[in-house]
Design a protein around this motif. Sequence first.
Motif, PDB file in Angstrom:
ATOM      1  N   LEU A 147      19.007  -2.443  -2.772  1.00  0.00           N
ATOM      2  CA  LEU A 147      18.027  -1.633  -3.499  1.00  0.00           C
ATOM      3  C   LEU A 147      17.807  -0.290  -2.820  1.00  0.00           C
ATOM      4  CD1 LEU A 147      15.341  -4.303  -4.452  1.00  0.00           C
ATOM      5  CD2 LEU A 147      16.871  -3.090  -6.000  1.00  0.00           C
ATOM      6  N   SER A 148      17.698  -0.286  -1.489  1.00  0.00           N
ATOM      7  CA  SER A 148      17.511   0.969  -0.761  1.00  0.00           C
ATOM      8  C   SER A 148      18.706   1.896  -0.955  1.00  0.00           C
ATOM      9  CB  SER A 148      17.307   0.700   0.726  1.00  0.00           C
ATOM     10  OG  SER A 148      16.107   0.027   0.951  1.00  0.00           O
ATOM     11  N   TRP A 149      19.916   1.335  -0.877  1.00  0.00           N
ATOM     12  CA  TRP A 149      21.111   2.161  -1.079  1.00  0.00           C
ATOM     13  C   TRP A 149      21.166   2.705  -2.501  1.00  0.00           C
ATOM     14  CZ3 TRP A 149      25.167  -1.441   1.627  1.00  0.00           C
ATOM     15  CH2 TRP A 149      25.019  -1.315   3.004  1.00  0.00           C
ATOM     16  N   SER A 150      20.791   1.879  -3.462  1.00  0.00           N
ATOM     17  CA  SER A 150      20.791   2.333  -4.853  1.00  0.00           C
ATOM     18  C   SER A 150      19.765   3.444  -5.056  1.00  0.00           C
ATOM     19  CB  SER A 150      20.479   1.174  -5.791  1.00  0.00           C
ATOM     20  OG  SER A 150      21.462   0.186  -5.687  1.00  0.00           O
ATOM     21  N   LEU A 151      18.612   3.302  -4.429  1.00  0.00           N
ATOM     22  CA  LEU A 151      17.593   4.344  -4.544  1.00  0.00           C
ATOM     23  C   LEU A 151      18.026   5.625  -3.839  1.00  0.00           C
ATOM     24  CD1 LEU A 151      14.435   2.121  -4.039  1.00  0.00           C
ATOM     25  CD2 LEU A 151      15.195   3.189  -6.162  1.00  0.00           C
ATOM     26  N   THR A 152      18.715   5.488  -2.706  1.00  0.00           N
ATOM     27  CA  THR A 152      19.245   6.665  -2.014  1.00  0.00           C
ATOM     28  C   THR A 152      20.289   7.351  -2.883  1.00  0.00           C
ATOM     29  OG1 THR A 152      18.833   5.663   0.142  1.00  0.00           O
ATOM     30  CG2 THR A 152      20.415   7.458   0.070  1.00  0.00           C
ATOM     31  N   LEU A 153      21.121   6.580  -3.544  1.00  0.00           N
ATOM     32  CA  LEU A 153      22.096   7.140  -4.477  1.00  0.00           C
ATOM     33  C   LEU A 153      21.391   7.901  -5.589  1.00  0.00           C
ATOM     34  CD1 LEU A 153      25.043   7.349  -5.521  1.00  0.00           C
ATOM     35  CD2 LEU A 153      24.645   5.189  -6.706  1.00  0.00           C
ATOM     36  N   GLU A 154      20.262   7.381  -6.036  1.00  0.00           N
ATOM     37  CA  GLU A 154      19.483   8.035  -7.085  1.00  0.00           C
ATOM     38  C   GLU A 154      18.966   9.395  -6.624  1.00  0.00           C
ATOM     39  OE1 GLU A 154      17.744   8.322 -10.845  1.00  0.00           O
ATOM     40  OE2 GLU A 154      19.007   6.680 -10.127  1.00  0.00           O
TER      41      GLU A 154
ATOM     42  N   ILE B  13      11.772  11.652  -7.295  1.00  0.00           N
ATOM     43  CA  ILE B  13      12.100  11.651  -5.865  1.00  0.00           C
ATOM     44  C   ILE B  13      10.951  11.075  -5.061  1.00  0.00           C
ATOM     45  CG2 ILE B  13      12.478  13.165  -3.881  1.00  0.00           C
ATOM     46  CD1 ILE B  13      14.217  14.910  -5.738  1.00  0.00           C
ATOM     47  N   GLN B  14       9.714  11.431  -5.400  1.00  0.00           N
ATOM     48  CA  GLN B  14       8.550  10.900  -4.688  1.00  0.00           C
ATOM     49  C   GLN B  14       8.446   9.391  -4.859  1.00  0.00           C
ATOM     50  OE1 GLN B  14       6.338  12.094  -2.554  1.00  0.00           O
ATOM     51  NE2 GLN B  14       5.319  10.115  -2.483  1.00  0.00           N
ATOM     52  N   ILE B  15       8.684   8.897  -6.051  1.00  0.00           N
ATOM     53  CA  ILE B  15       8.614   7.456  -6.296  1.00  0.00           C
ATOM     54  C   ILE B  15       9.691   6.724  -5.503  1.00  0.00           C
ATOM     55  CG2 ILE B  15       8.983   5.669  -8.042  1.00  0.00           C
ATOM     56  CD1 ILE B  15       7.559   7.499 -10.021  1.00  0.00           C
ATOM     57  N   VAL B  16      10.906   7.251  -5.527  1.00  0.00           N
ATOM     58  CA  VAL B  16      12.005   6.605  -4.814  1.00  0.00           C
ATOM     59  C   VAL B  16      11.737   6.591  -3.312  1.00  0.00           C
ATOM     60  CG1 VAL B  16      14.445   6.847  -4.221  1.00  0.00           C
ATOM     61  CG2 VAL B  16      13.731   7.034  -6.592  1.00  0.00           C
ATOM     62  N   ARG B  17      11.222   7.670  -2.782  1.00  0.00           N
ATOM     63  CA  ARG B  17      10.909   7.707  -1.347  1.00  0.00           C
ATOM     64  C   ARG B  17       9.858   6.671  -0.978  1.00  0.00           C
ATOM     65  NH1 ARG B  17      10.779  14.235  -0.503  1.00  0.00           N
ATOM     66  NH2 ARG B  17      13.029  14.490  -0.318  1.00  0.00           N
ATOM     67  N   SER B  18       8.831   6.541  -1.798  1.00  0.00           N
ATOM     68  CA  SER B  18       7.795   5.548  -1.489  1.00  0.00           C
ATOM     69  C   SER B  18       8.341   4.132  -1.625  1.00  0.00           C
ATOM     70  CB  SER B  18       6.559   5.759  -2.364  1.00  0.00           C
ATOM     71  OG  SER B  18       6.845   5.510  -3.711  1.00  0.00           O
ATOM     72  N   LEU B  19       9.223   3.902  -2.594  1.00  0.00           N
ATOM     73  CA  LEU B  19       9.837   2.579  -2.734  1.00  0.00           C
ATOM     74  C   LEU B  19      10.709   2.237  -1.530  1.00  0.00           C
ATOM     75  CD1 LEU B  19      10.852   2.539  -6.502  1.00  0.00           C
ATOM     76  CD2 LEU B  19       9.178   1.073  -5.382  1.00  0.00           C
ATOM     77  N   ILE B  20      11.499   3.188  -1.065  1.00  0.00           N
ATOM     78  CA  ILE B  20      12.368   2.938   0.093  1.00  0.00           C
ATOM     79  C   ILE B  20      11.531   2.620   1.323  1.00  0.00           C
ATOM     80  CG2 ILE B  20      13.991   4.015   1.695  1.00  0.00           C
ATOM     81  CD1 ILE B  20      15.210   5.476  -0.709  1.00  0.00           C
ATOM     82  N   LEU B  21      10.500   3.425   1.577  1.00  0.00           N
ATOM     83  CA  LEU B  21       9.655   3.187   2.745  1.00  0.00           C
ATOM     84  C   LEU B  21       8.923   1.857   2.625  1.00  0.00           C
ATOM     85  CD1 LEU B  21       8.573   4.208   5.428  1.00  0.00           C
ATOM     86  CD2 LEU B  21       6.809   5.445   4.163  1.00  0.00           C
TER      87      LEU B  21
ATOM     88  N   ALA C 220       0.825  -1.211   0.000  1.00  0.00           N
ATOM     89  CA  ALA C 220       0.000   0.000   0.000  1.00  0.00           C
ATOM     90  C   ALA C 220       0.859   1.261   0.000  1.00  0.00           C
ATOM     91  CB  ALA C 220      -0.937  -0.005   1.209  1.00  0.00           C
ATOM     92  N   VAL C 221       1.953   1.249   0.755  1.00  0.00           N
ATOM     93  CA  VAL C 221       2.844   2.408   0.798  1.00  0.00           C
ATOM     94  C   VAL C 221       3.416   2.680  -0.591  1.00  0.00           C
ATOM     95  CG1 VAL C 221       5.097   3.180   1.636  1.00  0.00           C
ATOM     96  CG2 VAL C 221       3.428   2.298   3.243  1.00  0.00           C
ATOM     97  N   VAL C 222       3.870   1.642  -1.261  1.00  0.00           N
ATOM     98  CA  VAL C 222       4.432   1.816  -2.603  1.00  0.00           C
ATOM     99  C   VAL C 222       3.342   2.282  -3.569  1.00  0.00           C
ATOM    100  CG1 VAL C 222       5.511   0.647  -4.552  1.00  0.00           C
ATOM    101  CG2 VAL C 222       6.296   0.176  -2.237  1.00  0.00           C
ATOM    102  N   SER C 223       2.187   1.654  -3.523  1.00  0.00           N
ATOM    103  CA  SER C 223       1.103   1.996  -4.452  1.00  0.00           C
ATOM    104  C   SER C 223       0.601   3.415  -4.235  1.00  0.00           C
ATOM    105  CB  SER C 223      -0.061   1.020  -4.290  1.00  0.00           C
ATOM    106  OG  SER C 223       0.362  -0.285  -4.536  1.00  0.00           O
ATOM    107  N   LEU C 224       0.337   3.763  -2.980  1.00  0.00           N
ATOM    108  CA  LEU C 224      -0.160   5.111  -2.694  1.00  0.00           C
ATOM    109  C   LEU C 224       0.906   6.166  -2.974  1.00  0.00           C
ATOM    110  CD1 LEU C 224      -2.197   4.444   0.570  1.00  0.00           C
ATOM    111  CD2 LEU C 224      -3.072   4.870  -1.744  1.00  0.00           C
ATOM    112  N   GLY C 225       2.163   5.832  -2.719  1.00  0.00           N
ATOM    113  CA  GLY C 225       3.239   6.762  -3.038  1.00  0.00           C
ATOM    114  C   GLY C 225       3.338   7.024  -4.530  1.00  0.00           C
TER     115      GLY C 225
END
Length: 116
Positions: A95-102, A51-59, A20-25
């Motif tokens: 994946l989280s580190w790669s997204l943070t790098l992004e 940035i919004q997509i990456v944040r929702s993916l990380i969370l 849900a977090v990923v979908s709603l993000g």
Amino acid sequence: MDQIEIIRAVSNVMDALGVAVVSLGMLWGLFLFAKDLYTQNSSEAYKAFRIQIVRSLILGLEVLVAGDVIRTVAISPTLMSVGVLGAIVLIRCFLSWSLTLEIDGRWPWQPPPKNE
């Protein structure tokens, strides 16, 4: 309802919450992108959308890891399941580190640039 069923239900709720977090993000990001296209140029709107997509993916990944930990530790703490959990956590951490790098343009352990 015994304790194992309760723990399994909690881990299933955590999995659903992660999805849900990923979908709603993603939906929120699309909404903001459409809104920003009217107020900003398309390049800035796209950067904010990413940035919004990456944040929702990380969370979402963090919540999914929590569900996996609960399920593995409480329900089936065998050596094989802990090994599989370790592999899943390593992949999700990468994946989280790669997204943070992004987002930041640097690895999480690197200091921020001097101009920030």
